[in-house]
Motif scaffolding. Structure first.
Motif, PDB file in Angstrom:
ATOM      1  N   SER A 137      30.751  27.168  46.298  1.00  0.00           N
ATOM      2  CA  SER A 137      29.417  27.656  46.008  1.00  0.00           C
ATOM      3  C   SER A 137      29.076  28.705  47.038  1.00  0.00           C
ATOM      4  N   SER A 138      27.788  29.125  47.058  1.00  0.00           N
ATOM      5  CA  SER A 138      27.458  30.210  47.971  1.00  0.00           C
ATOM      6  C   SER A 138      27.923  29.870  49.372  1.00  0.00           C
ATOM      7  N   GLY A 139      28.616  30.772  49.953  1.00  0.00           N
ATOM      8  CA  GLY A 139      29.199  30.544  51.262  1.00  0.00           C
ATOM      9  C   GLY A 139      29.164  31.810  52.059  1.00  0.00           C
ATOM     10  N   SER A 140      30.003  31.858  53.053  1.00  0.00           N
ATOM     11  CA  SER A 140      30.038  33.051  53.884  1.00  0.00           C
ATOM     12  C   SER A 140      31.475  33.468  54.153  1.00  0.00           C
ATOM     13  N   SER A 141      32.332  33.283  53.177  1.00  0.00           N
ATOM     14  CA  SER A 141      33.728  33.654  53.368  1.00  0.00           C
ATOM     15  C   SER A 141      33.917  35.161  53.226  1.00  0.00           C
ATOM     16  N   GLU A 142      34.932  35.663  53.904  1.00  0.00           N
ATOM     17  CA  GLU A 142      35.285  37.074  53.814  1.00  0.00           C
ATOM     18  C   GLU A 142      36.086  37.298  52.536  1.00  0.00           C
ATOM     19  N   LEU A 143      35.736  38.348  51.816  1.00  0.00           N
ATOM     20  CA  LEU A 143      36.409  38.694  50.570  1.00  0.00           C
ATOM     21  C   LEU A 143      36.903  40.132  50.653  1.00  0.00           C
ATOM     22  N   SER A 144      37.966  40.418  49.927  1.00  0.00           N
ATOM     23  CA  SER A 144      38.459  41.793  49.836  1.00  0.00           C
ATOM     24  C   SER A 144      38.942  42.019  48.416  1.00  0.00           C
ATOM     25  N   GLY A 145      39.065  43.285  48.055  1.00  0.00           N
ATOM     26  CA  GLY A 145      39.541  43.605  46.721  1.00  0.00           C
ATOM     27  C   GLY A 145      39.623  45.096  46.513  1.00  0.00           C
ATOM     28  N   GLY A 146      39.818  45.473  45.258  1.00  0.00           N
ATOM     29  CA  GLY A 146      39.925  46.884  44.950  1.00  0.00           C
ATOM     30  C   GLY A 146      40.049  47.123  43.456  1.00  0.00           C
ATOM     31  N   CYS A 147      40.109  48.373  43.119  1.00  0.00           N
ATOM     32  CA  CYS A 147      40.213  48.773  41.717  1.00  0.00           C
ATOM     33  C   CYS A 147      41.661  48.684  41.242  1.00  0.00           C
ATOM     34  N   LEU A 148      41.876  48.926  39.959  1.00  0.00           N
ATOM     35  CA  LEU A 148      43.194  48.838  39.344  1.00  0.00           C
ATOM     36  C   LEU A 148      44.206  49.799  39.969  1.00  0.00           C
ATOM     37  N   CYS A 149      43.795  51.026  40.237  1.00  0.00           N
ATOM     38  CA  CYS A 149      44.737  52.024  40.755  1.00  0.00           C
ATOM     39  C   CYS A 149      44.855  52.005  42.274  1.00  0.00           C
ATOM     40  N   GLY A 150      43.972  51.288  42.969  1.00  0.00           N
ATOM     41  CA  GLY A 150      44.025  51.207  44.421  1.00  0.00           C
ATOM     42  C   GLY A 150      43.278  52.313  45.144  1.00  0.00           C
ATOM     43  N   ALA A 151      42.616  53.201  44.417  1.00  0.00           N
ATOM     44  CA  ALA A 151      41.889  54.293  45.057  1.00  0.00           C
ATOM     45  C   ALA A 151      40.683  53.792  45.846  1.00  0.00           C
ATOM     46  N   ILE A 152      40.097  52.664  45.419  1.00  0.00           N
ATOM     47  CA  ILE A 152      38.958  52.072  46.108  1.00  0.00           C
ATOM     48  C   ILE A 152      39.347  50.684  46.585  1.00  0.00           C
ATOM     49  N   ARG A 153      39.114  50.429  47.863  1.00  0.00           N
ATOM     50  CA  ARG A 153      39.285  49.101  48.453  1.00  0.00           C
ATOM     51  C   ARG A 153      37.973  48.725  49.108  1.00  0.00           C
ATOM     52  N   PHE A 154      37.705  47.447  49.219  1.00  0.00           N
ATOM     53  CA  PHE A 154      36.474  46.997  49.861  1.00  0.00           C
ATOM     54  C   PHE A 154      36.695  45.645  50.503  1.00  0.00           C
TER      55      PHE A 154
END
Length: 129
Positions: free
Chosen positions: A2-19
């Motif tokens: 549930s709502s927490g404070s974990s670190e998340l990462s990800g990006g778009c299909l082509c990899g041009a955007i990461r966050f």
């Protein structure tokens, strides 16, 4: 999770955007017409704060007076939703790196769901929010 404070990462299909950022809310699936059109079905997302975006900057589409949606201009991936002026983003669950540790918690705007599916997973449903 549930709502927490974990670190998340990800990006778009082509990899041009990461966050990357910190989870600050629970995961929900939105069934409103705008989200269905935006995502091609339903929009499943989690609220994230302190988001750092690297690579290309997302393109933003103002979908209403209150909100805008961010996507990759290269591959078209639907990535973000935010209230105008907010520093928090709702991030698409499908673009997160795995494992996420996230469990979907609820359905929102179910009064506007598509007529081509049923919601039968037993999670709480909010008709208007």
């Amino acid at each position: 999770m549930s709502s927490g404070s974990s670190e998340l990462s990800g990006g778009c299909l082509c990899g041009a955007i990461r966050f990357r950022g910190r989870q600050v809310g629970d995961a929900a699936r939105c069934h409103c017409e705008q989200c269905r059109r935006w995502s091609g079905d339903t929009w499943a997302a989690v609220s994230v704060a302190n988001v750092e975006i690297s690579g290309d900057a997302p393109r933003w589409y103002r979908s209403s007076e209150q909100a805008e949606r961010g996507f990759c201009a290269v591959c078209g991936s639907s990535l973000f939703w935010r209230t105008i002026g907010s520093n928090r983003l709702d991030v698409a669950l499908g673009c997160l790196d795995t494992p996420t540790g996230i469990t979907l918690e609820r359905h929102i705007f179910t009064a506007f769901k598509g007529d081509y599916y049923r919601i039968a997973d037993g999670l709480p449903q909010d008709a208007r929010e």
